[in-house]
Design an enzyme around this catalytic site. Structure first.
Site, mmCIF file in Angstrom:
data_model
loop_
_atom_site.group_PDB
_atom_site.id
_atom_site.type_symbol
_atom_site.label_atom_id
_atom_site.label_comp_id
_atom_site.label_asym_id
_atom_site.label_seq_id
_atom_site.Cartn_x
_atom_site.Cartn_y
_atom_site.Cartn_z
ATOM 1 N N LEU A 36 -17.405 -89.442 24.100
ATOM 2 C CA LEU A 36 -17.702 -88.183 23.592
ATOM 3 C C LEU A 36 -17.979 -87.151 24.464
ATOM 4 C CD1 LEU A 36 -20.179 -89.532 20.588
ATOM 5 C CD2 LEU A 36 -17.887 -88.894 20.627
ATOM 6 N N ALA A 77 -8.071 -88.085 27.605
ATOM 7 C CA ALA A 77 -7.460 -87.766 29.001
ATOM 8 C C ALA A 77 -8.129 -86.404 29.135
ATOM 9 C CB ALA A 77 -5.963 -87.531 29.058
ATOM 10 N N TYR A 143 -2.352 -82.687 36.638
ATOM 11 C CA TYR A 143 -2.368 -82.989 35.258
ATOM 12 C C TYR A 143 -0.799 -83.861 34.955
ATOM 13 C CZ TYR A 143 -1.929 -83.017 30.185
ATOM 14 O OH TYR A 143 -1.664 -83.617 28.761
ATOM 15 N N PHE A 171 4.774 -81.345 23.169
ATOM 16 C CA PHE A 171 4.851 -79.940 23.544
ATOM 17 C C PHE A 171 3.421 -79.294 23.285
ATOM 18 C CE2 PHE A 171 8.979 -79.505 25.829
ATOM 19 C CZ PHE A 171 9.184 -80.540 25.864
HETATM 20 N N1 UFG Z 1 -1.792 -68.077 27.206
HETATM 21 C C1 UFG Z 1 -2.191 -66.691 27.397
HETATM 22 N N2 UFG Z 1 -3.646 -66.298 27.205
HETATM 23 C C2 UFG Z 1 -4.753 -67.239 26.973
HETATM 24 C C3 UFG Z 1 -4.348 -68.545 26.843
HETATM 25 C C4 UFG Z 1 -3.054 -68.924 26.886
HETATM 26 O O1 UFG Z 1 -1.685 -65.599 27.569
HETATM 27 O O2 UFG Z 1 -5.989 -66.734 26.694
HETATM 28 C C5 UFG Z 1 -0.613 -68.368 27.451
HETATM 29 C C6 UFG Z 1 -0.443 -69.246 28.551
HETATM 30 O O3 UFG Z 1 -0.268 -68.507 29.639
HETATM 31 C C7 UFG Z 1 0.762 -70.121 27.861
HETATM 32 C C8 UFG Z 1 0.603 -70.239 26.499
HETATM 33 O O4 UFG Z 1 -0.527 -69.054 26.300
HETATM 34 O O5 UFG Z 1 1.989 -69.296 28.276
HETATM 35 C C9 UFG Z 1 0.096 -71.370 25.898
HETATM 36 O O6 UFG Z 1 -0.937 -71.658 26.460
HETATM 37 P P1 UFG Z 1 -1.939 -72.853 26.261
HETATM 38 O O7 UFG Z 1 -3.155 -73.226 27.230
HETATM 39 O O8 UFG Z 1 -2.152 -72.699 24.691
HETATM 40 O O9 UFG Z 1 -0.875 -74.353 26.397
HETATM 41 P P2 UFG Z 1 -0.004 -74.845 27.696
HETATM 42 O O10 UFG Z 1 1.384 -74.355 27.438
HETATM 43 O O11 UFG Z 1 -0.611 -74.153 29.001
HETATM 44 O O12 UFG Z 1 -0.542 -76.269 27.691
HETATM 45 C C10 UFG Z 1 -0.028 -77.308 26.761
HETATM 46 C C11 UFG Z 1 -0.889 -78.229 26.786
HETATM 47 C C12 UFG Z 1 -0.972 -78.918 28.183
HETATM 48 C C13 UFG Z 1 0.108 -79.314 28.582
HETATM 49 C C14 UFG Z 1 0.961 -78.079 28.546
HETATM 50 C C15 UFG Z 1 2.423 -78.491 28.991
HETATM 51 O O13 UFG Z 1 -2.034 -77.821 26.513
HETATM 52 O O14 UFG Z 1 -1.938 -80.129 28.094
HETATM 53 O O15 UFG Z 1 1.363 -77.509 27.360
HETATM 54 O O16 UFG Z 1 2.956 -77.485 29.746
HETATM 55 F F1 UFG Z 1 0.090 -79.801 29.798
#
Ligand code: UFG
Length: 331
Positions: A36, A77, A143, A171
């Site tokens: 939790l 994780a 990560y 993804f």
């Molecule tokens: N983004 C923005 N503004 C925000 C939040 C995100 O522009 O406020 C963009 C990020 O830069 C990225 C896209 O939106 O280009 C998606 O971002 P997320 O944080 O939603 O997701 P990520 O692609 O960074 O991460 C996901 C998973 C991770 C994993 C990763 C693989 O959450 O656990 O994909 O690359 F590691």
């Protein structure tokens, strides 16, 4: 279908709780272990719950001795790329070290099937799109490495102990169960879709777009969004394959469609009816420009078909959850 007993580690978290729900709906017995730290007790219903850590060998020993666990699915994780760069040792301790202890406890108690939540972050910056499972795994952050190490450890554990596994490289998980009863609730929130929806709820003034000068059609990052219930079904299919004698393997889990940050914001405007102001901001370190899965392997081998294949339907389910639970499990 033969009823199975599952231990879901991290079953009170976002993806784990959706998998618990899917397994219960399929008539299986489910046990949840979650400390939790990130999870929510309210996200878990209808099964036995153990509050504790995945690295607690005594607790794992008690669970495995008293319950005939057939398969472990592991979701617990740390999963934030930026945080992993700042606190790498926490990531290696939690995601790699403690997971190894979980695997040791499984081996000690003869539990032979394991479904592992891996990530697209194991690939790093892909040379080609869509990404196939046999492309090079060159993670660009702790990560991704912390997860890739476990994939490698799993190969060794299979060779030495016959521990059969499936690693699912997610993804971008998104959306919420259509019942509206469970959904995404991170604190602090860093993922794009929940942040955009918080703007629509009036909880944030705007969404920052991290980079508008990427080498993509509209200059913003492109991701492959996959509904959390489609992820859940993939776990069930993956374990059915192992039950049938399937050997250890790795599958990508994405919809094979890329959507840019700007496109996600536009779709969210249509779904919510809110203008959702957006402002350009600097790039976020560690972000790859484009991540799009090939899911050919899991479609061909497991017959996996996403039910929510387009971002409008994914965002609609997320919006139902966020609108009805503006403070997540807090109300
Ligand atoms: N983004 C923005 N503004 C925000 C939040 C995100 O522009 O406020 C963009 C990020 O830069 C990225 C896209 O939106 O280009 C998606 O971002 P997320 O944080 O939603 O997701 P990520 O692609 O960074 O991460 C996901 C998973 C991770 C994993 C990763 C693989 O959450 O656990 O994909 O690359 F590691």
């Amino acid at each position: 279908m033969i009823m199975q007993t599952y231990l879901i580690v991290g079953g009170a978290g976002y993806i784990g709780s959706h998998v618990v729900r899917a397994l219960l709906a399929s008539g299986h017995e489910v046990l949840v272990l979650d400390n939790l730290e990130k999870g929510h007790r309210q996200a878990v219903h209808g099964c036995e719950f153990f509050q504790g850590d995945l690295g607690d060998r005594d607790l794992l020993g008690r669970i495995f001795s008293r319950h005939g666990v057939d398969c472990v699915m592991h979701f617990a994780a740390y999963a934030l790329v930026g945080e992993s760069v700042e606190q790498p040792l926490d990531y290696y301790d939690n995601n790699t070290g403690r997971t190894t202890r979980l695997l040791q406890a499984m081996v000690d108690h003869g539990v032979g099937r394991f479904i592992f939540s891996s990530t697209a972050a194991t690939y790093g910056e892909p040379g080609r799109i869509p990404i196939m499972e046999d492309y090079p795994t060159l993670p660009t952050n702790p990560y991704g490495r912390s997860k890739l190490f476990i994939e490698q450890i799993l190969r060794d554990a299979d060779a030495a102990h016959g521990l059969r596994y499936t690693a699912l490289r997610y993804f971008n998980a998104a959306g919420a169960d259509p019942s509206g009863e469970i959904g995404e609730d991170h604190d602090p929130e860093s993922h794009l879709i929940p942040i955009v929806l918080q703007v629509a709820l009036g909880q944030r003034e705007h969404v920052a777009i991290f980079g508008t000068d990427w080498d993509t059609p509209d200059g913003t990052c492109v991701r492959d969004y996959v509904h959390v219930n489609d992820l859940a079904q993939a776990h069930i299919l993956a374990d059915q394959r192992l039950q049938g004698g399937g050997t250890s393997t790795v599958y990508n889990l994405g919809c094979e469609n890329g959507y840019s940050v700007k496109e996600i914001i536009d779709i969210s405007r249509k779904v919510t009816g809110h203008p959702i102001p957006a402002v350009a901001a600097p790039r976020r370190p560690g972000d790859p420009a484009r991540l799009i899965a090939s899911s050919r392997k899991i479609r061909a081998e497991l017959g996996w078909r996403p039910q929510f294949g387009d971002p409008t339907s994914i965002i609609r389910t997320a919006w139902n959850w966020h609108r009805d639970h503006p403070h997540g499990y807090g109300n």
